[in-house]
Write an enzyme that holds these catalytic residues in place. Structure first.
Site, PDB file in Angstrom:
ATOM      1  CB  ALA A  67     -42.949 -32.468 -41.898  1.00 16.73           C
ATOM      2  N   GLY A 112     -47.680 -29.091 -42.304  1.00 17.10           N
ATOM      3  CA  GLY A 112     -48.285 -29.877 -41.071  1.00 17.10           C
ATOM      4  C   GLY A 112     -48.535 -29.015 -40.251  1.00 17.10           C
ATOM      5  CD  GLU A 115     -50.989 -31.183 -43.654  1.00 16.69           C
ATOM      6  OE1 GLU A 115     -49.775 -30.961 -43.204  1.00 16.69           O
ATOM      7  OE2 GLU A 115     -51.008 -31.955 -44.829  1.00 16.69           O
ATOM      8  CD  GLU A 135     -47.482 -28.339 -47.098  1.00 15.32           C
ATOM      9  OE1 GLU A 135     -48.252 -27.910 -47.788  1.00 15.32           O
ATOM     10  OE2 GLU A 135     -47.662 -29.067 -46.137  1.00 15.32           O
TER      11      GLU A 135
HETATM   12  N1  CAA Z   1     -38.344 -27.434 -41.029  1.00 15.28           N
HETATM   13  C1  CAA Z   1     -36.776 -27.916 -40.280  1.00 15.28           C
HETATM   14  N2  CAA Z   1     -36.952 -26.301 -40.272  1.00 15.28           N
HETATM   15  C2  CAA Z   1     -37.351 -25.104 -40.375  1.00 15.28           C
HETATM   16  C3  CAA Z   1     -38.535 -24.733 -40.427  1.00 15.28           C
HETATM   17  C4  CAA Z   1     -39.276 -26.621 -41.345  1.00 15.28           C
HETATM   18  N3  CAA Z   1     -40.335 -26.685 -41.577  1.00 15.28           N
HETATM   19  N4  CAA Z   1     -39.122 -24.354 -40.934  1.00 15.28           N
HETATM   20  C5  CAA Z   1     -38.134 -23.575 -40.234  1.00 15.28           C
HETATM   21  N5  CAA Z   1     -37.119 -24.175 -39.235  1.00 15.28           N
HETATM   22  C6  CAA Z   1     -35.459 -23.551 -39.204  1.00 15.28           C
HETATM   23  C7  CAA Z   1     -35.025 -23.094 -40.208  1.00 15.28           C
HETATM   24  O1  CAA Z   1     -34.195 -23.481 -41.183  1.00 15.28           O
HETATM   25  C8  CAA Z   1     -34.567 -21.930 -39.503  1.00 15.28           C
HETATM   26  O2  CAA Z   1     -33.321 -22.803 -38.518  1.00 15.28           O
HETATM   27  P1  CAA Z   1     -31.449 -22.438 -38.959  1.00 15.28           P
HETATM   28  O3  CAA Z   1     -31.694 -21.634 -38.129  1.00 15.28           O
HETATM   29  O4  CAA Z   1     -30.542 -23.538 -38.639  1.00 15.28           O
HETATM   30  O5  CAA Z   1     -31.138 -22.385 -40.403  1.00 15.28           O
HETATM   31  C9  CAA Z   1     -35.136 -21.977 -38.072  1.00 15.28           C
HETATM   32  O6  CAA Z   1     -35.965 -23.362 -38.451  1.00 15.28           O
HETATM   33  C10 CAA Z   1     -36.005 -20.516 -37.853  1.00 15.28           C
HETATM   34  O7  CAA Z   1     -35.992 -20.387 -39.625  1.00 15.28           O
HETATM   35  P2  CAA Z   1     -36.273 -18.995 -39.926  1.00 15.28           P
HETATM   36  O8  CAA Z   1     -34.493 -18.432 -40.369  1.00 15.28           O
HETATM   37  O9  CAA Z   1     -36.497 -19.538 -42.137  1.00 15.28           O
HETATM   38  O10 CAA Z   1     -37.166 -18.048 -39.942  1.00 15.28           O
HETATM   39  P3  CAA Z   1     -37.846 -16.318 -40.566  1.00 15.28           P
HETATM   40  O11 CAA Z   1     -38.629 -16.346 -39.864  1.00 15.28           O
HETATM   41  O12 CAA Z   1     -36.461 -15.737 -41.311  1.00 15.28           O
HETATM   42  O13 CAA Z   1     -39.063 -17.366 -41.282  1.00 15.28           O
HETATM   43  C11 CAA Z   1     -40.499 -19.073 -41.547  1.00 15.28           C
HETATM   44  C12 CAA Z   1     -39.372 -18.020 -40.499  1.00 15.28           C
HETATM   45  C13 CAA Z   1     -41.432 -18.135 -42.903  1.00 15.28           C
HETATM   46  C14 CAA Z   1     -41.732 -19.850 -40.694  1.00 15.28           C
HETATM   47  C15 CAA Z   1     -39.616 -20.026 -42.482  1.00 15.28           C
HETATM   48  O14 CAA Z   1     -38.740 -20.521 -41.825  1.00 15.28           O
HETATM   49  C16 CAA Z   1     -40.299 -20.525 -43.440  1.00 15.28           C
HETATM   50  O15 CAA Z   1     -41.098 -21.282 -44.729  1.00 15.28           O
HETATM   51  N6  CAA Z   1     -40.267 -22.563 -43.059  1.00 15.28           N
HETATM   52  C17 CAA Z   1     -41.011 -23.761 -43.780  1.00 15.28           C
HETATM   53  C18 CAA Z   1     -42.117 -23.424 -44.273  1.00 15.28           C
HETATM   54  C19 CAA Z   1     -42.517 -24.881 -44.764  1.00 15.28           C
HETATM   55  O16 CAA Z   1     -42.791 -24.589 -45.644  1.00 15.28           O
HETATM   56  N7  CAA Z   1     -43.325 -25.297 -43.923  1.00 15.28           N
HETATM   57  C20 CAA Z   1     -44.238 -27.170 -44.757  1.00 15.28           C
HETATM   58  C21 CAA Z   1     -42.518 -28.043 -44.361  1.00 15.28           C
HETATM   59  S1  CAA Z   1     -44.041 -29.625 -45.519  1.00 15.28           S
HETATM   60  C22 CAA Z   1     -44.648 -30.206 -44.423  1.00 15.28           C
HETATM   61  O17 CAA Z   1     -45.316 -29.419 -44.049  1.00 15.28           O
HETATM   62  C23 CAA Z   1     -45.475 -31.051 -45.112  1.00 15.28           C
HETATM   63  C24 CAA Z   1     -46.241 -31.536 -44.753  1.00 15.28           C
HETATM   64  O18 CAA Z   1     -47.209 -31.496 -44.642  1.00 15.28           O
HETATM   65  C25 CAA Z   1     -46.759 -33.525 -44.399  1.00 15.28           C
END
Ligand code: CAA
Length: 261
Positions: A67, A112, A115, A135
């Site tokens: 998400a 998400g 999921e 999360e």
């Molecule tokens: N939400 C919003 N933006 C996201 C994102 C997310 N879940 N995942 C990645 N992005 C964005 C980053 O912010 C980044 O944007 P900018 O270039 O503007 O800074 C862009 O995508 C590229 O990401 P990274 O630079 O972080 O890429 P990376 O290769 O270094 O890392 C990754 C990749 C490991 C997937 C890392 O982006 C990450 O950890 N993302 C979050 C994963 C996460 O925690 N997901 C769970 C979200 S909460 C949820 O899902 C709740 C639910 O169940 C409803």
């Protein structure tokens, strides 16, 4: 034909390909994406040309990175609850599609994203796929069905370990614990997903839909209720013209031509 900002829909030979397409955020899902998914699910389920849906992520790197964290950052408690309930609703709608849905997990399937893959009928992964429910590392919990589908798929102990630790796992481990059915080199994933879809398309459409209903609904019931559902669906399949066609073709030693009736 509907147009989408965050999805790409392609159709070929009975297969609909749904790409989640927000490359700037690694295909992270916000309410706009969910709304478009809801519309696409309705449209594809009603589309007689479509027999199987494949969901994947646009680009090379990510299926869905979760998400949208930026979207959720300023959201208050009622807003977060609503977002979670809406995501649950859309993924449940996906799960309840009459047509089989295959997740082709081509990279990050986190939060998400994991999921979303779990709401599909069958999961295939590229060797580059990464799964997890990270999360709790963000101070929240899975909100699009992860606390319920992950234990059902991989068992309670494994689901709790993955969820409490926020650990991510690679495709080989996802395969080992039964989260995905097959793992393929990245450049073969879509080809293999289409091969699987085509194999399903060769079968009687209504029979596949009744089998999906019996398995999906039956899995949520006690065994006796589930058996009754199976008997009902078996009866329904026997009321189709395709039952006569399928059995007739067997007896006459020819290939069936399905009528979808
Ligand atoms: N939400 C919003 N933006 C996201 C994102 C997310 N879940 N995942 C990645 N992005 C964005 C980053 O912010 C980044 O944007 P900018 O270039 O503007 O800074 C862009 O995508 C590229 O990401 P990274 O630079 O972080 O890429 P990376 O290769 O270094 O890392 C990754 C990749 C490991 C997937 C890392 O982006 C990450 O950890 N993302 C979050 C994963 C996460 O925690 N997901 C769970 C979200 S909460 C949820 O899902 C709740 C639910 O169940 C409803």
């Amino acid at each position: 034909m509907l147009t989408y900002e965050n999805l790409i829909i392609e159709k070929e030979e009975g297969i609909a390909l749904m790409y989640i397409n927000r490359p700037k955020a690694l295909n992270a899902i916000n309410a706009d994406v969910l709304k478009e998914m809801e519309q696409a699910i309705d449209a594809l389920d009603a589309d007689d040309e479509v027999r199987v849906v494949i969901i994947t992520g646009a680009g090379e790197k990510s299926f869905v990175a979760g998400a949208d964290i930026v979207w959720m950052y300023n959201m208050d408690q009622p807003g977060c609850r609503k977002f979670s309930a809406y995501g649950e609703y859309v993924f449940r709608k996906l799960e309840r599609m009459e047509k089989p849905v295959i997740a082709a997990v081509n990279g990050f399937a986190l939060g998400g994203g994991c999921e979303l893959a779990m709401a599909c009928d069958i999961r295939l992964a590229s060797e580059t796929a990464v799964f997890g429910q990270p999360e709790v590392g963000l101070g929240i919990i899975p909100g699009f069905g992860g606390t319920q589908r992950l234990p059902r798929l991989v068992g309670e102990g494994r689901a709790k370990e993955l969820t409490y630790t926020a650990n991510t796992i690679k495709a080989d481990e996802a395969y080992r614990i039964g989260l995905v059915n097959h793992v393929y080199p990245a450049d073969q994933l879509m080809e293999e997903a289409k091969k699987l879809a085509k194999r399903i398309i060769k079968q009687a459409p209504l029979a596949v839909a009744y089998a999906k209903h019996a398995i999906s609904v039956g899995m949520q019931c006690d065994l006796d209720s589930a058996m009754a559902i199976e008997a009902d669906m078996f009866g329904n399949s026997c009321a189709t013209e395709d039952k006569s066609e399928g059995m007739g073709a067997f007896i006459e030693k020819r290939k069936p031509t399905w009528k979808n009736k």
